[in-house]
Design an enzyme around this catalytic site. Sequence first.
Site, mmCIF file in Angstrom:
data_model
loop_
_atom_site.group_PDB
_atom_site.id
_atom_site.type_symbol
_atom_site.label_atom_id
_atom_site.label_comp_id
_atom_site.label_asym_id
_atom_site.label_seq_id
_atom_site.Cartn_x
_atom_site.Cartn_y
_atom_site.Cartn_z
ATOM 1 N N LYS A 1 0.473 7.108 6.131
ATOM 2 C CA LYS A 1 0.063 6.115 5.417
ATOM 3 C C LYS A 1 0.459 5.990 3.856
ATOM 4 O O LYS A 1 0.927 4.386 4.004
ATOM 5 C CB LYS A 1 -1.456 6.584 5.062
ATOM 6 C CG LYS A 1 -2.130 5.825 4.557
ATOM 7 C CD LYS A 1 -4.084 6.309 4.959
ATOM 8 C CE LYS A 1 -4.784 6.992 6.168
ATOM 9 N NZ LYS A 1 -5.066 7.927 6.381
ATOM 10 N N ARG B 1 -6.715 10.749 0.964
ATOM 11 C CA ARG B 1 -6.643 11.017 2.045
ATOM 12 C C ARG B 1 -5.341 11.488 2.948
ATOM 13 O O ARG B 1 -4.247 11.559 2.195
ATOM 14 C CB ARG B 1 -6.091 9.285 2.437
ATOM 15 C CG ARG B 1 -7.143 8.295 1.076
ATOM 16 C CD ARG B 1 -6.374 6.303 1.459
ATOM 17 N NE ARG B 1 -6.246 6.294 2.669
ATOM 18 C CZ ARG B 1 -6.373 4.896 2.715
ATOM 19 N NH1 ARG B 1 -5.460 4.264 2.101
ATOM 20 N NH2 ARG B 1 -6.862 3.907 3.532
ATOM 21 N N GLY C 1 -8.596 9.130 12.365
ATOM 22 C CA GLY C 1 -10.132 9.935 12.687
ATOM 23 C C GLY C 1 -9.435 11.850 12.433
ATOM 24 O O GLY C 1 -10.299 12.301 12.918
ATOM 25 N N MET D 1 -7.935 13.424 10.588
ATOM 26 C CA MET D 1 -7.645 14.286 9.832
ATOM 27 C C MET D 1 -9.300 13.449 8.474
ATOM 28 O O MET D 1 -9.355 12.661 9.341
ATOM 29 C CB MET D 1 -6.431 14.310 8.869
ATOM 30 C CG MET D 1 -5.562 14.611 9.472
ATOM 31 S SD MET D 1 -4.986 16.383 10.298
ATOM 32 C CE MET D 1 -4.057 16.442 8.602
ATOM 33 N N ARG E 1 -0.970 -0.324 9.800
ATOM 34 C CA ARG E 1 -0.009 0.324 10.505
ATOM 35 C C ARG E 1 -0.333 0.118 12.274
ATOM 36 O O ARG E 1 -0.818 -1.241 12.729
ATOM 37 C CB ARG E 1 -0.498 2.157 11.014
ATOM 38 C CG ARG E 1 -2.189 2.168 12.074
ATOM 39 C CD ARG E 1 -2.718 3.295 11.881
ATOM 40 N NE ARG E 1 -4.376 3.106 12.219
ATOM 41 C CZ ARG E 1 -4.935 3.933 12.590
ATOM 42 N NH1 ARG E 1 -4.949 5.172 11.074
ATOM 43 N NH2 ARG E 1 -6.326 3.929 12.774
ATOM 44 N N HIS F 1 -14.393 4.742 16.783
ATOM 45 C CA HIS F 1 -14.338 6.159 17.150
ATOM 46 C C HIS F 1 -13.888 6.229 18.467
ATOM 47 O O HIS F 1 -13.134 6.031 19.228
ATOM 48 C CB HIS F 1 -14.465 7.284 16.293
ATOM 49 C CG HIS F 1 -14.146 8.493 17.471
ATOM 50 N ND1 HIS F 1 -14.676 9.229 18.473
ATOM 51 C CD2 HIS F 1 -13.068 9.306 16.548
ATOM 52 C CE1 HIS F 1 -13.520 10.388 18.551
ATOM 53 N NE2 HIS F 1 -12.810 10.333 17.514
ATOM 54 N N SER G 1 20.255 14.122 48.219
ATOM 55 C CA SER G 1 19.110 13.126 47.408
ATOM 56 C C SER G 1 18.719 14.418 46.947
ATOM 57 O O SER G 1 18.116 16.075 47.515
ATOM 58 C CB SER G 1 18.115 12.871 48.292
ATOM 59 O OG SER G 1 16.864 12.895 48.191
ATOM 60 N N THR H 1 14.048 18.032 43.806
ATOM 61 C CA THR H 1 13.613 18.332 42.448
ATOM 62 C C THR H 1 12.262 19.462 42.286
ATOM 63 O O THR H 1 12.100 20.428 41.597
ATOM 64 C CB THR H 1 13.277 17.664 41.047
ATOM 65 O OG1 THR H 1 12.717 16.832 41.809
ATOM 66 C CG2 THR H 1 14.959 17.564 40.907
ATOM 67 N N CYS I 1 14.239 12.636 44.514
ATOM 68 C CA CYS I 1 13.072 12.338 45.071
ATOM 69 C C CYS I 1 11.849 13.480 44.816
ATOM 70 O O CYS I 1 10.753 12.871 45.806
ATOM 71 C CB CYS I 1 13.395 12.463 46.715
ATOM 72 S SG CYS I 1 13.615 13.681 47.261
ATOM 73 N N TYR J 1 19.925 7.233 41.766
ATOM 74 C CA TYR J 1 18.587 6.581 41.905
ATOM 75 C C TYR J 1 17.058 6.952 41.663
ATOM 76 O O TYR J 1 17.623 8.617 41.553
ATOM 77 C CB TYR J 1 17.943 5.463 43.240
ATOM 78 C CG TYR J 1 18.458 6.210 44.294
ATOM 79 C CD1 TYR J 1 16.854 7.042 44.809
ATOM 80 C CD2 TYR J 1 19.492 6.276 44.947
ATOM 81 C CE1 TYR J 1 17.037 7.139 46.070
ATOM 82 C CE2 TYR J 1 19.348 7.108 46.234
ATOM 83 C CZ TYR J 1 18.076 7.820 46.993
ATOM 84 O OH TYR J 1 18.057 8.673 47.806
HETATM 85 P P1 ADP Z 1 -8.098 7.679 8.641
HETATM 86 O O1 ADP Z 1 -6.570 8.030 8.317
HETATM 87 O O2 ADP Z 1 -9.243 8.201 8.948
HETATM 88 O O3 ADP Z 1 -8.406 6.078 8.938
HETATM 89 P P2 ADP Z 1 -8.421 6.815 5.310
HETATM 90 O O4 ADP Z 1 -7.652 7.447 4.752
HETATM 91 O O5 ADP Z 1 -7.492 5.156 6.242
HETATM 92 O O6 ADP Z 1 -8.514 7.892 7.011
HETATM 93 O O7 ADP Z 1 -9.995 6.614 4.757
HETATM 94 C C1 ADP Z 1 -10.796 5.829 5.411
HETATM 95 C C2 ADP Z 1 -12.090 4.522 5.260
HETATM 96 O O8 ADP Z 1 -11.869 5.145 3.479
HETATM 97 C C3 ADP Z 1 -11.139 3.820 5.720
HETATM 98 O O9 ADP Z 1 -12.009 2.631 5.826
HETATM 99 C C4 ADP Z 1 -10.944 3.597 4.112
HETATM 100 O O10 ADP Z 1 -10.375 1.803 4.111
HETATM 101 C C5 ADP Z 1 -11.352 3.977 2.957
HETATM 102 N N1 ADP Z 1 -10.449 4.321 1.652
HETATM 103 C C6 ADP Z 1 -9.758 5.056 1.482
HETATM 104 N N2 ADP Z 1 -9.442 5.144 0.493
HETATM 105 C C7 ADP Z 1 -10.284 3.817 -0.362
HETATM 106 C C8 ADP Z 1 -10.166 3.410 -1.295
HETATM 107 N N3 ADP Z 1 -8.937 4.062 -2.648
HETATM 108 N N4 ADP Z 1 -10.823 2.795 -1.674
HETATM 109 C C9 ADP Z 1 -11.524 1.748 -0.786
HETATM 110 N N5 ADP Z 1 -11.577 2.370 0.187
HETATM 111 C C10 ADP Z 1 -10.732 3.447 0.564
HETATM 112 MG MG MG Z 2 -7.543 4.612 7.916
#
Ligand code: ADP
Ligand code: MG
Length: 891
Positions: A22, A92, A101, A103, A336, A452, A768, A771, A836, A856
């Site tokens: 990120k 973040r 989701g 962290m 990403r 999620h 052959s 394994t 094989c 092969y």
């Molecule tokens: P995840 O890795 O779970 O996607 P993120 O760090 O991307 O978590 O953030 C969770 C949510 O918060 C995302 O929808 C992101 O766009 C929003 N968010 C994160 N930082 C900011 C920010 N500085 N301003 C507004 N929204 C934010």
């Molecule tokens: Mg995110």
Amino acid sequence: MNKFVYMFDQGRGDQRELLGGKGANLAEMTRIGLPVPFGFTISTEACNAYYEAGKAFSKEMEDQVLEALHNLEERTGKKLGDASNPLLVSVRSGAVHSMPGMMDTVLNLGMNDKTVEGMAKLTNNPRFAYDSYRRFIQMFSDVVLKVDGFYFEQLLEEVREEKGYESDPEMTAEDWKDVIKGYKEIVKKYTKGSFPEDPKEQLFLSISAVFDSWNNQRAVIYRRLQKIPGHLGTAVNIQSMVFGNMGDDSGTGVAFTRNPSTGEAKLYGEYLINAQGEDVVAGIRTPQPIVTLQNEMPEVYQQFVETCNLLEGHYQDMQDIEFTVERGQLFILQTRTGKRTAQAAIKIAVDLVEEQIISKKKALLRVDPDQLNQLLHRRIDESYERNALAKGLPASPGAATGQVVFDADDADRLAKEEKKVILVRPETTPDDIHGIVAAQATVTSRGGMTSHAAVVARGMGKACICGCESVSIDLKGKKFKVGETFVYEGDVITIDGSTGEIFIGEIPMIEPQLSDEFQLLLTWADEERKLGVRANADNPEDARKAVEFGAGGIGLCRTEHMFMDATRIPIVQEMILADSYEQREVALSKLLPMQQEDFEGIFEAMKGHPVTIRLLDPPLHEFLPDKEELLVEVTKLQMTNPESEELKEKEFLLRKVRQLDEFNPMLGHRGCRLGMSYPEIYVMQAKAIFYAIAKVIEKGTNVKPEIMIPLVGHVNELKEMRQLVIDAGKQIEQETGQKFDYIVGTMIEVPRAALTADQIAEEADFFSFGTNDLTQTTFGYSRDDAEGKFLQSYIENKVLPENPFTVLDQNGVGKLVETGVRLGRKTKPTLKTGICGEHGGEKQSIEFCHETGLDYVSCSPYRVPLARLAAAQAMIKHELKQSVNELQAQK
Ligand code: ADP
Ligand code: MG
Ligand code: MG
């Protein structure tokens, strides 16, 4: 001095290891001039230093964070904790590999009783200010103070109900103030302390919470699932906030530059007006599809589309982008490489080549062979007249049938009992991940295509339906209702993740086929790869599947399955029970035409491709009834009918079974040892093969048979068995007046064979590597005992890195394979070699086979496409490594 902190304009996209995925992408987007709210990244090295210091910040690190904060304050003209013009930030997490989701993120940090007033005045929008504050308390308490989010939800629910509101946007500033008061009481009650008002304290507490979350349970589970090492650590990003919850000219959303489910080259995403951050993903409100943004905010939409194109071009791959609109102004918060289904991965890779964005080789590396399994799954029969109970969003394709469960733990438990289940939830959270893993498919009544459940299911290649709002779930009563129909826990349903439909009961499914793009990608793979790919097939039907999926031959045709057929078992038993050679010959002469017919079918299906046939391998008692069952029957008969013929027969059988019984069948009287004791069995099999060859040649079909002797440990065994085959061949040649072109080889599956491969090669035209047995005999494990008893805990406790029966143990078993190939080729340079075992369909093992110079790999027909791709990847990776080495040598 160690540098632990990087401003967004100091980093680059290729610094993922240091800044996390990120952070690196935020830096890269800042660098190319996209509207990214400014901030800084605390590196993964800082995370490791934090752990080394016993989960503490060094003075050095603390100072660097404060300096970066100061820098950020200068850039934004705001100050953390300033009552009149407060800076608010998000904290973040961001690991090297994206862990959706996994962290926890804290938004709106810097809010307290003073700054909230400042925000209210500054924005002239008290409702927004208090909404943001309560979100902050809620998130911070959950993530950092570890107060269960449920208490906050419950309180909010109560207030909403009391006021008679349907959804949050109806809440007024005064309402939020009440909620905030209640929230703070909850914090007092469960933490025995008050909510921290000092923004710097808030900041450092959050940073340690992110570092700590690297080792929370769901992160650990996800890493184990995805094979991500634990030492990498996570980075933390501190970023100034932008607000999507400032009114109807604001909003937040997520979009993929192409459809992550089908791969279609069309912007695909969702957003919510007047909402912040997680609202879209959390599935609290069902969001709008991205196209409607075109009408609601045409300029923002236009700018967003351009940004998406720019990012996709820049990264040369489909992107998953988070954005927020604050009062009509667009901000990009994340990009990403988007997770995608196998179908989408293939389509996108092929399209990107056709759009001349990437090369064919790159495209081949873009598809993970492991993912291809998804495409080789069954789907609902098209001729079935669909009568769906309900319809939701088609979040992840594929069809599945199973019993309904409403809880992730139940799903996990039932799956361990080998039950097929479908997990039905209002929405899922990262704590449900083990349930999604265990279930055949997941259905949620809320949430969109980027919720999620959808993201996780697509990542795992499991079918999923989201936002199926007509399903109303009663979690306590363990049932759901659609209209007047109730479905209870344990009831069977079928779902189609490609259409979003839910059906009652089980529904006919059909076998998979390869799409045009898939075929095309595989032909590119065939152009690259050096390693041959064959299939393990024991019958004509599997052989046809193998050819359809592009196998270049059969690497292992096991003949024992031909013996197991219900109509044949009595004859096989007759052969085993025979008292004399003559009696045995009678039984064998009945089996011969049956085997011959099987071989004919296989040869015909293989149309001249090589077919490796292994002579009988398992110990004979496997064809007789179970000893204990027999004993029970005999005992019963002795009591009820002591004079009967049946008893005599059963007693005879029991005696025979006892004679054949072994202490250790895995190491017992099997493979060529059986052929040495009962040569007439192998002679019969050889004859059946030769008669089949003669028949098929007569019909004008080419045949390339390779006869294989199993479990050889000493060259003398092979010498004798080979002679037997050759003699049978001569005899049938004379009888039929034809000449047969065939080779005789052996399986290398005990260590002694590998170690004396130079001698064995004198008698073998090919090797052959079996394994599976070679792994058993090298480790001295019997697979069934090992997997049932200790292997799982070995893997969990990292005694072994992987299950060696799934992923070839290169250091041990692999060394024997290398030795076998080297010694064998010393004697016979043209010796053909292959493997094989199941490993032949596993990508890491395939790469090893390529590097070891095998000719092969052979695997199950359904894994053939995977193996073709993995073999191409092995070649391309090898070339890449070579060119890197050459470059280094030049330096
Ligand atoms: P995840 O890795 O779970 O996607 P993120 O760090 O991307 O978590 O953030 C969770 C949510 O918060 C995302 O929808 C992101 O766009 C929003 N968010 C994160 N930082 C900011 C920010 N500085 N301003 C507004 N929204 C934010
Ligand atoms: Mg995110
Ligand atoms: Mg074997």
